[in-house]
Design a protein around this motif. Sequence first.
Motif, PDB file in Angstrom:
ATOM      1  N   GLU A 205     135.645  40.423  29.228  1.00 18.05           N
ATOM      2  CA  GLU A 205     136.412  40.572  30.469  1.00 18.05           C
ATOM      3  C   GLU A 205     136.153  41.955  31.049  1.00 18.05           C
ATOM      4  O   GLU A 205     135.833  42.896  30.313  1.00 18.05           O
ATOM      5  CB  GLU A 205     137.914  40.409  30.204  1.00 18.05           C
ATOM      6  CG  GLU A 205     138.310  39.072  29.609  1.00 18.05           C
ATOM      7  CD  GLU A 205     139.797  39.011  29.308  1.00 18.05           C
ATOM      8  OE1 GLU A 205     140.558  39.870  29.845  1.00 18.05           O
ATOM      9  OE2 GLU A 205     140.211  38.118  28.555  1.00 18.05           O
TER      10      GLU A 205
ATOM     11  N   SER B 191     124.148  34.028  37.593  1.00 18.55           N
ATOM     12  CA  SER B 191     125.337  34.442  36.851  1.00 18.55           C
ATOM     13  C   SER B 191     126.328  33.284  36.825  1.00 18.55           C
ATOM     14  O   SER B 191     126.751  32.813  37.896  1.00 18.55           O
ATOM     15  CB  SER B 191     125.993  35.654  37.518  1.00 18.55           C
ATOM     16  OG  SER B 191     127.286  35.873  36.995  1.00 18.55           O
TER      17      SER B 191
ATOM     18  N   ALA C 183     128.517  38.219  34.072  1.00 21.85           N
ATOM     19  CA  ALA C 183     129.583  37.220  33.974  1.00 21.85           C
ATOM     20  C   ALA C 183     130.688  37.740  33.064  1.00 21.85           C
ATOM     21  O   ALA C 183     130.435  38.466  32.096  1.00 21.85           O
ATOM     22  CB  ALA C 183     129.037  35.900  33.439  1.00 21.85           C
TER      23      ALA C 183
ATOM     24  N   PHE D 274     135.067  36.618  31.824  1.00 17.22           N
ATOM     25  CA  PHE D 274     136.203  35.707  31.939  1.00 17.22           C
ATOM     26  C   PHE D 274     137.271  36.338  32.840  1.00 17.22           C
ATOM     27  O   PHE D 274     137.365  37.548  32.980  1.00 17.22           O
ATOM     28  CB  PHE D 274     136.832  35.434  30.571  1.00 17.22           C
ATOM     29  CG  PHE D 274     135.879  34.966  29.512  1.00 17.22           C
ATOM     30  CD1 PHE D 274     134.769  34.214  29.824  1.00 17.22           C
ATOM     31  CD2 PHE D 274     136.113  35.278  28.166  1.00 17.22           C
ATOM     32  CE1 PHE D 274     133.893  33.773  28.839  1.00 17.22           C
ATOM     33  CE2 PHE D 274     135.252  34.853  27.169  1.00 17.22           C
ATOM     34  CZ  PHE D 274     134.133  34.104  27.503  1.00 17.22           C
TER      35      PHE D 274
ATOM     36  N   MET E  31     129.382  33.336  36.351  1.00 17.65           N
ATOM     37  CA  MET E  31     130.611  33.725  37.037  1.00 17.65           C
ATOM     38  C   MET E  31     130.448  33.587  38.551  1.00 17.65           C
ATOM     39  O   MET E  31     131.328  33.040  39.230  1.00 17.65           O
ATOM     40  CB  MET E  31     130.988  35.159  36.679  1.00 17.65           C
ATOM     41  CG  MET E  31     132.322  35.614  37.272  1.00 17.65           C
ATOM     42  SD  MET E  31     132.716  37.320  36.859  1.00 17.65           S
ATOM     43  CE  MET E  31     131.732  38.216  38.073  1.00 17.65           C
ATOM     44  N   TYR E  32     129.343  34.067  39.086  1.00 13.79           N
ATOM     45  CA  TYR E  32     129.133  33.952  40.524  1.00 13.79           C
ATOM     46  C   TYR E  32     128.845  32.514  40.929  1.00 13.79           C
ATOM     47  O   TYR E  32     129.157  32.097  42.052  1.00 13.79           O
ATOM     48  CB  TYR E  32     128.018  34.901  40.975  1.00 13.79           C
ATOM     49  CG  TYR E  32     128.515  36.322  41.078  1.00 13.79           C
ATOM     50  CD1 TYR E  32     129.157  36.774  42.226  1.00 13.79           C
ATOM     51  CD2 TYR E  32     128.401  37.200  40.001  1.00 13.79           C
ATOM     52  CE1 TYR E  32     129.657  38.067  42.293  1.00 13.79           C
ATOM     53  CE2 TYR E  32     128.898  38.486  40.070  1.00 13.79           C
ATOM     54  CZ  TYR E  32     129.519  38.918  41.215  1.00 13.79           C
ATOM     55  OH  TYR E  32     130.032  40.191  41.297  1.00 13.79           O
TER      56      TYR E  32
ATOM     57  N   LEU F 117     128.037  34.202  29.270  1.00 12.07           N
ATOM     58  CA  LEU F 117     128.268  35.548  29.814  1.00 12.07           C
ATOM     59  C   LEU F 117     126.990  36.251  30.274  1.00 12.07           C
ATOM     60  O   LEU F 117     126.904  37.471  30.251  1.00 12.07           O
ATOM     61  CB  LEU F 117     128.999  36.406  28.788  1.00 12.07           C
ATOM     62  CG  LEU F 117     130.426  35.964  28.465  1.00 12.07           C
ATOM     63  CD1 LEU F 117     131.047  36.874  27.412  1.00 12.07           C
ATOM     64  CD2 LEU F 117     131.288  35.950  29.721  1.00 12.07           C
TER      65      LEU F 117
ATOM     66  N   GLU G 209     136.997  34.493  37.973  1.00  9.28           N
ATOM     67  CA  GLU G 209     136.955  33.251  38.737  1.00  9.28           C
ATOM     68  C   GLU G 209     137.773  32.180  38.011  1.00  9.28           C
ATOM     69  O   GLU G 209     138.114  32.338  36.833  1.00  9.28           O
ATOM     70  CB  GLU G 209     135.509  32.793  38.928  1.00  9.28           C
ATOM     71  CG  GLU G 209     134.640  33.792  39.673  1.00  9.28           C
ATOM     72  CD  GLU G 209     135.173  34.154  41.047  1.00  9.28           C
ATOM     73  OE1 GLU G 209     135.738  33.268  41.716  1.00  9.28           O
ATOM     74  OE2 GLU G 209     135.040  35.322  41.458  1.00  9.28           O
TER      75      GLU G 209
ATOM     76  N   GLN H  68     134.895  28.115  28.104  1.00  9.04           N
ATOM     77  CA  GLN H  68     134.596  29.260  28.966  1.00  9.04           C
ATOM     78  C   GLN H  68     133.098  29.346  29.241  1.00  9.04           C
ATOM     79  O   GLN H  68     132.276  28.821  28.505  1.00  9.04           O
ATOM     80  CB  GLN H  68     135.064  30.560  28.298  1.00  9.04           C
ATOM     81  CG  GLN H  68     136.574  30.737  28.236  1.00  9.04           C
ATOM     82  CD  GLN H  68     137.141  31.317  29.528  1.00  9.04           C
ATOM     83  OE1 GLN H  68     136.509  31.271  30.582  1.00  9.04           O
ATOM     84  NE2 GLN H  68     138.342  31.876  29.445  1.00  9.04           N
ATOM     85  N   ILE H  69     132.774  30.056  30.326  1.00 13.34           N
ATOM     86  CA  ILE H  69     131.385  30.177  30.764  1.00 13.34           C
ATOM     87  C   ILE H  69     130.561  31.050  29.817  1.00 13.34           C
ATOM     88  O   ILE H  69     131.091  31.875  29.074  1.00 13.34           O
ATOM     89  CB  ILE H  69     131.306  30.777  32.184  1.00 13.34           C
ATOM     90  CG1 ILE H  69     132.012  32.141  32.234  1.00 13.34           C
ATOM     91  CG2 ILE H  69     131.871  29.814  33.209  1.00 13.34           C
ATOM     92  CD1 ILE H  69     131.847  32.889  33.551  1.00 13.34           C
TER      93      ILE H  69
ATOM     94  N   SER I 118     130.464  30.040  39.607  1.00 14.21           N
ATOM     95  CA  SER I 118     131.829  29.511  39.737  1.00 14.21           C
ATOM     96  C   SER I 118     132.451  29.943  41.057  1.00 14.21           C
ATOM     97  O   SER I 118     133.160  29.162  41.706  1.00 14.21           O
ATOM     98  CB  SER I 118     132.688  29.994  38.561  1.00 14.21           C
ATOM     99  OG  SER I 118     132.179  29.533  37.328  1.00 14.21           O
TER     100      SER I 118
END
Length: 562
Positions: free
Chosen positions: A531, A236, A296, A298, A238-239, A292, A301, A289-290, A241
Amino acid sequence: MLSLYLHTLYHLRPEQILYRIWYSIRSKWSPLSKRVVKLSPHQPAWTPLAAKAPFLTYSWFKKEEISRGIFRFLNQKADFGPDIDWKCEDKGRLWRYNLHYFQYLHHSGLMESSLAGKLIKHWISHNPPGTPDAWDPFPVSLRLVNWIKYLSQAHIDTRTFIPCIRSAYSQALWLEHSIEWHLLANHLFKNIKALIFAGLFFKGHDAKRWLRKGLSLLEKELYEQILPDGGHFERSPMYHSMILEDCLDLLNIFYCSEEPAVRPFVEKLENVSKKMIEFLVYMIHPDGQIALFNDAAFGIEPLPADLFNYYKIVTGEEKCFPNGYFRTFPQSGYYVMSPASGDKMIIDCGPIGPDYQPGHAHCDLLSFELSIDHKRIIVDSGCYGYEESPIRHYNRGNVGHNTLTIDNRNQSEVWGAHRCARRAYPLFADIKKEDGNRIVFEGAHDGYKRLPGHPIHYRKVHWDENMITIEDNIKGEGCHLIESLLHIHPDFSVKLEQNKVFLQGECGNVLSISPLKFGNLEITEGWYCPEFGLKLVCPVVRMRFGSANLPFRAGWRLEILN
């Protein structure tokens, strides 16, 4: 249902099962409040942590709101006024966890000590040892780190913060005996980081034990969780990051620590952080942005730009910029095409995550995201939240991704909020450059092999100048229902004209989409959740083949028009 349970349990590690049983038994004969080690009456010895660089701050928290008792997490607001309801039963568990993290101590600047002291004392008085959520190991881990960071950086009256220091010591004692062995993965990493922070912040025998335990586990988990290509093993962005920030935080304090035990970890963290930074560079779109994939979103993180800057300040090195038209991350399973600075496609053809912890896995093998001219056009559905619900099932299932579905079945048997039974595995994947500037990706997965006829999904993507061709081949036997989806960013309007779809932005048509094989082509509505707590309607281009005999070939042709 029994099959789901059995195939889910099959992949767990023995210690996960044993600790789930043990924690369940322990909670019944020994309530949490009785298991917290009591702090002795004297003041714990401590020393502020020295750091090479200021820790990251989080600009999404507003000091003016927090001072009035207003908290916003996951796009949900609570106005408590002067008396915070820490239990907040009308909110979901993840929202309550965020309230207990105390990350807001580090808003765009450090919180004023008078307000910070007031909030911490209020928390201590309303959350005695054993309080659910507040004393769960994960929020304990994050809160410990956030309190220690604050106590190490802010100008405080030590006497005012004595209750905070004593409580932090007690929480570290509790965490030491509540490591999340039943979950592992990012939860374990957070436990490790908290033990190390507490071990360096406090003095004495307990602190030495925390540090020793934290460092021992860190050495193992760095090797386990950070893959050779630099990606985090839960796949992911997000993880990724999150764990990158954790590694940089540890490196930040290790540089300045006089503790000999941390010295061997400096070079290890330098090497890991460098690989993770390079991975992140490729996993962001031109909008900064990352991607998704896999739970994941926004706003949870730090922004990639903030992580890049933090990396530069801590290590003194610049981030690695992309160089070339494509990049492969074979262990993570991500494949990136970027023939122009504002154009990018990221394809997922990797494992759904570690087999023993697929809690953040989505059915996104051979799915992709596409940006053209610095704008996201074809998007992943993202992640609305972690509570079990229809939108959670949408985000995790095939229906939320830009891939192919057979017989209305998910490629991996995701169920509940975080469970996965039988799962798809990639069979192969590769990306290369052919004649001229043509980039070609090829990959396959076996997620549908369990169905009659044992279908295997192969996907080939060609990007040649302004034309992107996506070829799907299904090998196997029998007659099947086949469906292919493309989620379009809500900023674009979609028009279907004579079996061709046109995507229109502010400056006219941007992309045309036509099928390689005609079936039932239609425009439907789906969800885009960039989000947590944010659910936007988006157009979905859908092609259905109600009775397809295998082997079968279909796909899409995308033409860039601007």
